[in-house]
Design a protein around this motif. Structure first.
Motif, PDB file in Angstrom:
ATOM      1  N   THR A  83      -5.870  -0.425   2.008  1.00 50.01           N
ATOM      2  CA  THR A  83      -7.247  -0.553   2.492  1.00 50.01           C
ATOM      3  C   THR A  83      -7.773  -1.960   2.251  1.00 50.01           C
ATOM      4  O   THR A  83      -8.358  -2.578   3.150  1.00 50.01           O
ATOM      5  CB  THR A  83      -8.160   0.496   1.814  1.00 50.01           C
ATOM      6  N   HIS A  84      -7.542  -2.496   1.060  1.00 50.31           N
ATOM      7  CA  HIS A  84      -7.991  -3.860   0.755  1.00 50.31           C
ATOM      8  C   HIS A  84      -7.258  -4.887   1.615  1.00 50.31           C
ATOM      9  O   HIS A  84      -7.857  -5.869   2.064  1.00 50.31           O
ATOM     10  CB  HIS A  84      -7.814  -4.173  -0.726  1.00 50.31           C
ATOM     11  N   TYR A  85      -5.987  -4.658   1.871  1.00 50.63           N
ATOM     12  CA  TYR A  85      -5.203  -5.549   2.727  1.00 50.63           C
ATOM     13  C   TYR A  85      -5.824  -5.616   4.124  1.00 50.63           C
ATOM     14  O   TYR A  85      -6.017  -6.697   4.681  1.00 50.63           O
ATOM     15  CB  TYR A  85      -3.751  -5.065   2.786  1.00 50.63           C
ATOM     16  N   VAL A  86      -6.114  -4.457   4.688  1.00 48.94           N
ATOM     17  CA  VAL A  86      -6.716  -4.413   6.025  1.00 48.94           C
ATOM     18  C   VAL A  86      -8.103  -5.058   6.003  1.00 48.94           C
ATOM     19  O   VAL A  86      -8.444  -5.841   6.897  1.00 48.94           O
ATOM     20  CB  VAL A  86      -6.771  -2.957   6.562  1.00 48.94           C
ATOM     21  N   ASP A  87      -8.897  -4.767   4.968  1.00 44.70           N
ATOM     22  CA  ASP A  87     -10.220  -5.388   4.849  1.00 44.70           C
ATOM     23  C   ASP A  87     -10.107  -6.908   4.777  1.00 44.70           C
ATOM     24  O   ASP A  87     -10.855  -7.628   5.441  1.00 44.70           O
ATOM     25  CB  ASP A  87     -10.951  -4.882   3.600  1.00 44.70           C
ATOM     26  N   ASP A  88      -9.178  -7.394   3.966  1.00 44.63           N
ATOM     27  CA  ASP A  88      -8.983  -8.843   3.830  1.00 44.63           C
ATOM     28  C   ASP A  88      -8.528  -9.461   5.137  1.00 44.63           C
ATOM     29  O   ASP A  88      -8.983 -10.549   5.522  1.00 44.63           O
ATOM     30  CB  ASP A  88      -7.971  -9.156   2.728  1.00 44.63           C
ATOM     31  N   PHE A  89      -7.617  -8.797   5.838  1.00 38.17           N
ATOM     32  CA  PHE A  89      -7.125  -9.300   7.102  1.00 38.17           C
ATOM     33  C   PHE A  89      -8.261  -9.376   8.112  1.00 38.17           C
ATOM     34  O   PHE A  89      -8.374 -10.358   8.866  1.00 38.17           O
ATOM     35  CB  PHE A  89      -5.992  -8.418   7.626  1.00 38.17           C
TER      36      PHE A  89
ATOM     37  N   ILE B 254       0.225   4.732   1.256  1.00 43.16           N
ATOM     38  CA  ILE B 254      -1.078   5.392   1.130  1.00 43.16           C
ATOM     39  C   ILE B 254      -0.974   6.795   0.559  1.00 43.16           C
ATOM     40  O   ILE B 254      -1.988   7.460   0.346  1.00 43.16           O
ATOM     41  CB  ILE B 254      -1.879   5.396   2.456  1.00 43.16           C
ATOM     42  N   ARG B 255       0.224   7.242   0.240  1.00 40.40           N
ATOM     43  CA  ARG B 255       0.413   8.558  -0.386  1.00 40.40           C
ATOM     44  C   ARG B 255       0.043   8.537  -1.866  1.00 40.40           C
ATOM     45  O   ARG B 255       0.002   9.586  -2.500  1.00 40.40           O
ATOM     46  CB  ARG B 255       1.852   9.032  -0.199  1.00 40.40           C
ATOM     47  N   THR B 256      -0.220   7.339  -2.418  1.00 45.81           N
ATOM     48  CA  THR B 256      -0.673   7.239  -3.805  1.00 45.81           C
ATOM     49  C   THR B 256      -2.062   6.614  -3.817  1.00 45.81           C
ATOM     50  O   THR B 256      -2.445   5.898  -2.888  1.00 45.81           O
ATOM     51  CB  THR B 256       0.274   6.361  -4.658  1.00 45.81           C
ATOM     52  N   ILE B 257      -2.794   6.866  -4.876  1.00 52.20           N
ATOM     53  CA  ILE B 257      -4.140   6.296  -4.997  1.00 52.20           C
ATOM     54  C   ILE B 257      -4.064   4.771  -4.996  1.00 52.20           C
ATOM     55  O   ILE B 257      -4.811   4.097  -4.287  1.00 52.20           O
ATOM     56  CB  ILE B 257      -4.840   6.815  -6.275  1.00 52.20           C
ATOM     57  N   LYS B 258      -3.152   4.234  -5.788  1.00 54.33           N
ATOM     58  CA  LYS B 258      -2.987   2.780  -5.869  1.00 54.33           C
ATOM     59  C   LYS B 258      -2.634   2.211  -4.497  1.00 54.33           C
ATOM     60  O   LYS B 258      -3.206   1.208  -4.063  1.00 54.33           O
ATOM     61  CB  LYS B 258      -1.899   2.441  -6.880  1.00 54.33           C
ATOM     62  N   GLY B 259      -1.691   2.855  -3.815  1.00 55.48           N
ATOM     63  CA  GLY B 259      -1.269   2.373  -2.512  1.00 55.48           C
ATOM     64  C   GLY B 259      -2.367   2.453  -1.472  1.00 55.48           C
ATOM     65  O   GLY B 259      -2.539   1.531  -0.670  1.00 55.48           O
TER      66      GLY B 259
ATOM     67  N   LEU C 253     -10.972   9.981  -2.067  1.00 54.38           N
ATOM     68  CA  LEU C 253      -9.823   9.490  -1.320  1.00 54.38           C
ATOM     69  C   LEU C 253     -10.054   9.622   0.186  1.00 54.38           C
ATOM     70  O   LEU C 253      -9.604   8.771   0.959  1.00 54.38           O
ATOM     71  CB  LEU C 253      -8.560  10.234  -1.758  1.00 54.38           C
ATOM     72  N   GLY C 254     -10.741  10.662   0.600  1.00 54.86           N
ATOM     73  CA  GLY C 254     -11.099  10.818   2.005  1.00 54.86           C
ATOM     74  C   GLY C 254     -11.976   9.673   2.491  1.00 54.86           C
ATOM     75  O   GLY C 254     -11.829   9.197   3.617  1.00 54.86           O
ATOM     76  N   GLN C 255     -12.885   9.221   1.626  1.00 62.37           N
ATOM     77  CA  GLN C 255     -13.721   8.073   1.987  1.00 62.37           C
ATOM     78  C   GLN C 255     -12.878   6.808   2.149  1.00 62.37           C
ATOM     79  O   GLN C 255     -13.105   6.018   3.063  1.00 62.37           O
ATOM     80  CB  GLN C 255     -14.803   7.860   0.924  1.00 62.37           C
ATOM     81  N   TYR C 256     -11.908   6.629   1.261  1.00 63.14           N
ATOM     82  CA  TYR C 256     -11.003   5.481   1.390  1.00 63.14           C
ATOM     83  C   TYR C 256     -10.180   5.578   2.676  1.00 63.14           C
ATOM     84  O   TYR C 256      -9.969   4.581   3.368  1.00 63.14           O
ATOM     85  CB  TYR C 256     -10.066   5.375   0.183  1.00 63.14           C
ATOM     86  N   LEU C 257      -9.698   6.778   2.986  1.00 63.04           N
ATOM     87  CA  LEU C 257      -8.927   6.966   4.210  1.00 63.04           C
ATOM     88  C   LEU C 257      -9.779   6.628   5.429  1.00 63.04           C
ATOM     89  O   LEU C 257      -9.308   5.960   6.358  1.00 63.04           O
ATOM     90  CB  LEU C 257      -8.401   8.400   4.295  1.00 63.04           C
TER      91      LEU C 257
END
Length: 126
Positions: free
Chosen positions: A116-122, A106-111, A65-69
């Motif tokens: 993260t994917h939203y920002v990547d896509d944008f 972002i307080r949940t794994i799914k969120g 999760l730290g890597q995702y953050l």
């Protein structure tokens, strides 16, 4: 790579990610409760992480999760031109596409994954 070099490399990854996560928390003004929720840690453990007294082990969920953050931080930082105030504002403002405030999501794994994917896509469209 020797066994000693592999252990050294692993230790470096753990240390660097811990420092990065602590700096993200500081930049985004996350409380220990918020950081803990994002990483799946207690607020007390999040506090120890920030002070360097706790290490996220590579096989742990907190490390993943730290890597995702970190990925989210880097993507948002690029979009906002390294403006921490703009990033904080984006995180705390309700987002119609995401159906909520990114900071809450972002307080949940799914969120965390969805934001993260939203920002990547944008970023891919910019």
């Amino acid at each position: 790579m020797t066994m000693e070099a592999a252990v050294q490399s692993n230790d470096d990854r753990v240390r660097v990610l811990g420092i990065a996560v602590a700096r993200i928390a500081e930049s985004w003004r996350l409380t220990n409760d918020q950081l803990g929720a994002i990483l799946g840690l207690s607020p007390a453990t999040a506090s120890r992480l920030r002070s360097g007294a706790f290490r996220m082990e590579p096989q742990s969920k907190a490390f993943e999760l730290g890597q995702y953050l970190l990925r989210l931080f880097r993507g948002l930082d690029a979009l906002m031109g390294s403006d921490d105030e703009a990033s904080i504002s984006w995180l705390r403002t309700p987002n119609l596409d995401l159906a909520g405030r990114p900071l809450d999501l972002i307080r949940t794994i799914k969120g965390l994954g969805e934001v993260t994917h939203y920002v990547d896509d944008f970023r891919a469209h910019v």
